[in-house]
Design a protein around this motif. Structure first.
Motif, PDB file in Angstrom:
ATOM      1  N   UNK A   1     -21.819 -91.734  29.108  1.00 26.77           N
ATOM      2  CA  UNK A   1     -21.562 -90.406  28.516  1.00 26.77           C
ATOM      3  C   UNK A   1     -21.764 -90.454  27.003  1.00 26.77           C
ATOM      4  N   UNK A   2     -21.238 -91.504  26.369  1.00 30.60           N
ATOM      5  CA  UNK A   2     -21.346 -91.629  24.920  1.00 30.60           C
ATOM      6  C   UNK A   2     -22.790 -91.888  24.492  1.00 30.60           C
ATOM      7  N   UNK A   3     -23.512 -92.691  25.279  1.00 35.95           N
ATOM      8  CA  UNK A   3     -24.923 -92.960  24.956  1.00 35.95           C
ATOM      9  C   UNK A   3     -25.780 -91.709  25.145  1.00 35.95           C
ATOM     10  N   UNK A   4     -25.495 -90.949  26.194  1.00 33.53           N
ATOM     11  CA  UNK A   4     -26.275 -89.726  26.434  1.00 33.53           C
ATOM     12  C   UNK A   4     -26.059 -88.708  25.319  1.00 33.53           C
ATOM     13  N   UNK A   5     -24.839 -88.625  24.825  1.00 32.09           N
ATOM     14  CA  UNK A   5     -24.566 -87.673  23.738  1.00 32.09           C
ATOM     15  C   UNK A   5     -25.387 -87.998  22.491  1.00 32.09           C
ATOM     16  N   UNK A   6     -25.719 -89.280  22.302  1.00 26.82           N
ATOM     17  CA  UNK A   6     -26.472 -89.688  21.104  1.00 26.82           C
ATOM     18  C   UNK A   6     -27.916 -90.046  21.442  1.00 26.82           C
ATOM     19  N   UNK A   7     -28.452 -89.532  22.556  1.00 27.60           N
ATOM     20  CA  UNK A   7     -29.782 -89.971  23.013  1.00 27.60           C
ATOM     21  C   UNK A   7     -30.892 -89.554  22.052  1.00 27.60           C
ATOM     22  N   UNK A   8     -30.686 -88.461  21.275  1.00 28.64           N
ATOM     23  CA  UNK A   8     -31.717 -88.029  20.320  1.00 28.64           C
ATOM     24  C   UNK A   8     -31.446 -88.525  18.898  1.00 28.64           C
ATOM     25  N   UNK A   9     -30.363 -89.289  18.726  1.00 30.02           N
ATOM     26  CA  UNK A   9     -30.011 -89.702  17.357  1.00 30.02           C
ATOM     27  C   UNK A   9     -29.420 -91.123  17.309  1.00 30.02           C
ATOM     28  N   UNK A  10     -30.141 -92.065  17.847  1.00 26.95           N
ATOM     29  CA  UNK A  10     -29.774 -93.451  17.601  1.00 26.95           C
ATOM     30  C   UNK A  10     -29.119 -94.202  18.739  1.00 26.95           C
ATOM     31  N   UNK A  11     -29.098 -93.638  19.960  1.00 28.58           N
ATOM     32  CA  UNK A  11     -28.464 -94.353  21.079  1.00 28.58           C
ATOM     33  C   UNK A  11     -29.187 -95.665  21.382  1.00 28.58           C
ATOM     34  N   UNK A  12     -30.526 -95.649  21.264  1.00 27.77           N
ATOM     35  CA  UNK A  12     -31.287 -96.851  21.647  1.00 27.77           C
ATOM     36  C   UNK A  12     -31.111 -97.984  20.623  1.00 27.77           C
TER      37      UNK A  12
ATOM     38  N   UNK B   1     -42.209 -90.275  32.790  1.00 25.76           N
ATOM     39  CA  UNK B   1     -42.546 -89.460  31.616  1.00 25.76           C
ATOM     40  C   UNK B   1     -41.294 -89.140  30.797  1.00 25.76           C
ATOM     41  N   UNK B   2     -40.200 -88.816  31.493  1.00 23.94           N
ATOM     42  CA  UNK B   2     -38.947 -88.526  30.782  1.00 23.94           C
ATOM     43  C   UNK B   2     -38.451 -89.762  30.022  1.00 23.94           C
ATOM     44  N   UNK B   3     -38.603 -90.943  30.652  1.00 25.58           N
ATOM     45  CA  UNK B   3     -38.178 -92.182  29.983  1.00 25.58           C
ATOM     46  C   UNK B   3     -39.037 -92.433  28.744  1.00 25.58           C
ATOM     47  N   UNK B   4     -40.373 -92.262  28.897  1.00 25.99           N
ATOM     48  CA  UNK B   4     -41.265 -92.475  27.750  1.00 25.99           C
ATOM     49  C   UNK B   4     -40.987 -91.465  26.634  1.00 25.99           C
TER      50      UNK B   4
ATOM     51  N   UNK C   1     -37.668 -91.303  20.612  1.00 25.61           N
ATOM     52  CA  UNK C   1     -36.544 -91.077  19.687  1.00 25.61           C
ATOM     53  C   UNK C   1     -35.892 -92.403  19.271  1.00 25.61           C
ATOM     54  N   UNK C   2     -36.584 -93.499  19.515  1.00 26.09           N
ATOM     55  CA  UNK C   2     -36.021 -94.821  19.197  1.00 26.09           C
ATOM     56  C   UNK C   2     -35.744 -95.016  17.697  1.00 26.09           C
ATOM     57  N   UNK C   3     -36.693 -94.635  16.798  1.00 27.95           N
ATOM     58  CA  UNK C   3     -36.479 -94.968  15.376  1.00 27.95           C
ATOM     59  C   UNK C   3     -35.431 -94.100  14.682  1.00 27.95           C
ATOM     60  N   UNK C   4     -34.177 -94.250  15.072  1.00 27.54           N
ATOM     61  CA  UNK C   4     -33.051 -93.599  14.402  1.00 27.54           C
ATOM     62  C   UNK C   4     -31.995 -94.651  14.103  1.00 27.54           C
ATOM     63  N   UNK C   5     -31.210 -94.419  13.062  1.00 28.01           N
ATOM     64  CA  UNK C   5     -30.148 -95.372  12.720  1.00 28.01           C
ATOM     65  C   UNK C   5     -29.103 -95.408  13.834  1.00 28.01           C
ATOM     66  N   UNK C   6     -28.465 -96.567  14.051  1.00 26.62           N
ATOM     67  CA  UNK C   6     -27.444 -96.672  15.114  1.00 26.62           C
ATOM     68  C   UNK C   6     -26.278 -95.724  14.867  1.00 26.62           C
ATOM     69  N   UNK C   7     -25.734 -95.211  15.964  1.00 29.39           N
ATOM     70  CA  UNK C   7     -24.555 -94.359  15.914  1.00 29.39           C
ATOM     71  C   UNK C   7     -23.319 -95.229  16.155  1.00 29.39           C
ATOM     72  N   UNK C   8     -22.324 -95.141  15.278  1.00 23.17           N
ATOM     73  CA  UNK C   8     -21.180 -96.067  15.343  1.00 23.17           C
ATOM     74  C   UNK C   8     -20.419 -95.917  16.661  1.00 23.17           C
ATOM     75  N   UNK C   9     -20.170 -94.682  17.088  1.00 24.34           N
ATOM     76  CA  UNK C   9     -19.409 -94.476  18.328  1.00 24.34           C
ATOM     77  C   UNK C   9     -20.174 -95.003  19.538  1.00 24.34           C
TER      78      UNK C   9
ATOM     79  N   UNK D   1     -34.573 -85.377  29.907  1.00 26.73           N
ATOM     80  CA  UNK D   1     -33.936 -85.674  28.618  1.00 26.73           C
ATOM     81  C   UNK D   1     -32.886 -84.633  28.221  1.00 26.73           C
ATOM     82  N   UNK D   2     -32.976 -83.433  28.784  1.00 26.64           N
ATOM     83  CA  UNK D   2     -32.031 -82.363  28.417  1.00 26.64           C
ATOM     84  C   UNK D   2     -30.958 -82.184  29.487  1.00 26.64           C
ATOM     85  N   UNK D   3     -31.374 -82.064  30.751  1.00 26.37           N
ATOM     86  CA  UNK D   3     -30.421 -81.762  31.824  1.00 26.37           C
ATOM     87  C   UNK D   3     -29.430 -82.888  32.079  1.00 26.37           C
ATOM     88  N   UNK D   4     -29.728 -84.085  31.613  1.00 21.50           N
ATOM     89  CA  UNK D   4     -28.823 -85.211  31.881  1.00 21.50           C
ATOM     90  C   UNK D   4     -27.448 -84.996  31.252  1.00 21.50           C
ATOM     91  N   UNK D   5     -27.377 -84.166  30.200  1.00 18.82           N
ATOM     92  CA  UNK D   5     -26.092 -83.957  29.531  1.00 18.82           C
ATOM     93  C   UNK D   5     -25.138 -83.086  30.354  1.00 18.82           C
TER      94      UNK D   5
END
Length: 354
Positions: free
Chosen positions: A13-24, A155-158, A163-171, A225-229
């Protein structure tokens, strides 16, 4: 076991919330931090063969400081089991038996957990091996069926990888390190492992990375990438989406649920056993290890854990999610504090040696 159980404890849940901003990148940072924590903690505990964390702290720090710390650590272990059992009860009511009363389900789980958590530490380790032997093949089967299913969208995974090149999210990073937290149970189990051999610990980092990547990418491959939330328990929703033609079982959900029922109950038993052992250590040790006073103390502690669980059954889904996220953060800081305390004890005791 924590790597596998992270699916229950709100890590996806926490990783999905940050999937567009640093989860990876948070996953990569968590793998590095988690592996370093494993190396440090196991190396420090190996310096004290046959001793639990309470005995180590007592040798270097005064009782007035240790007792509040032990209560805090025991509360974290209690919370670890509590979050798991509350989440799994919610999963049971949502996916398996929505018409069953929630208190009937929780009482059934609590009876099993409290009975098993009173067993000795060595018996629990043997039981853990058996449960992993039963559950891991079922989970591997689920994973293979998930990624080879024609409904899985690469395709959804690719797309999410872009969105990989984002700074890590602390939470997210703190949540992902839960996959490596199993080592912390050696705080008590170290006393039944007098000759621990520390070899090939790097495998834990590789295994943790693989589990976290699968935890993150597979639900996205099914829901996009969207409906998973929209899914609270993304992995159980994923398992519910996979059809199989195996005799009378048509949905992967039932196999997945059985595997995680074993793992969840085992995880709660292990966490509450460690919490109980820490709290009973605050009292003077009886001469007879099977004395009635010791038995009543254990029952009182497990009764307290159960009462807290029953009280928190009133939380709704949103409140339970908030509680789970705060626990993941507090647990991470608690692990860091425990490692620092062990390092302090090691250096103090080394200086005292002639």
């Amino acid at each position: 076991m924590n790597s596998l159980i992270n699916i229950i404890n709100f890590v996806p849940r926490e990783l999905m919330d940050a999937r567009f901003r640093g989860a990876q990148t948070s996953i990569l940072a968590a793998v590095v931090l988690g592996t370093v924590f494993v190396y440090l903690f196991t190396a420090l505990m190996a310096k004290f063969p046959g001793k639990d964390v309470q005995e180590i702290l007592t040798a270097a720090i005064s009782r007035g400081v240790i007792n509040p710390l032990i209560i805090i650590f025991a509360a974290l272990w209690c919370a670890a089991g509590l979050i798991t059992i509350l989440s799994f009860i919610d999963i049971t009511l949502r996916f398996i038996s929505p018409d069953t009363g929630p208190y009937l389900v929780v009482l059934g789980f609590l009876v099993v957990v409290c009975f098993c958590a009173r067993m000795d530490s060595l018996s629990l380790l043997y039981g853990l091996e058996v449960m992993l032997g039963i559950s891991v093949p079922l989970i591997l089967y689920t994973l293979i069926k998930a990624v080879t299913n024609p409904d899985f969208s690469w395709d959804a995974v690719l797309q999410i990888i872009t969105y990989f090149p984002h700074a890590p999210d602390v939470k997210s990073m703190a949540a992902a390190t839960f996959s490596f937290s199993g080592y912390i149970n050696m705080a008590v189990f170290n006393r039944v492992l007098p000759k621990m051999r520390l070899k090939h610990r790097w495998i834990l980092g590789v295994q943790g990375l693989a589990v976290l990547l699968l935890t993150f990418y597979v639900p996205i491959g099914y829901f996009g990438t969207v409906a998973v939330e929209r899914h609270v328990y993304t992995w159980f929703s994923t398992a519910d989406s996979i059809g199989i033609n195996t005799f009378i079982i048509e949905r992967m959900l039932f196999i997945f649920y059985f595997a995680y029922l074993n793992l969840s109950l085992t995880s709660v038993i292990i966490h509450w056993h460690v919490g109980k052992e820490l709290l009973t250590g605050l009292f003077p040790s009886p001469k007879n290890p099977k004395s009635r006073a010791k038995k009543w103390r254990e029952l009182a502690i497990l009764g307290l854990f159960s009462a807290i669980t029953l009280t928190l059954m009133r939380l709704d889904q949103y409140q339970l999610n908030i509680l789970g996220i705060w626990f993941l953060l507090a647990r991470w800081l608690g692990e860091l504090l425990l490692i620092m305390l062990l390092f302090y004890c090691y250096t103090m005791l080394r200086r005292r040696k002639p």
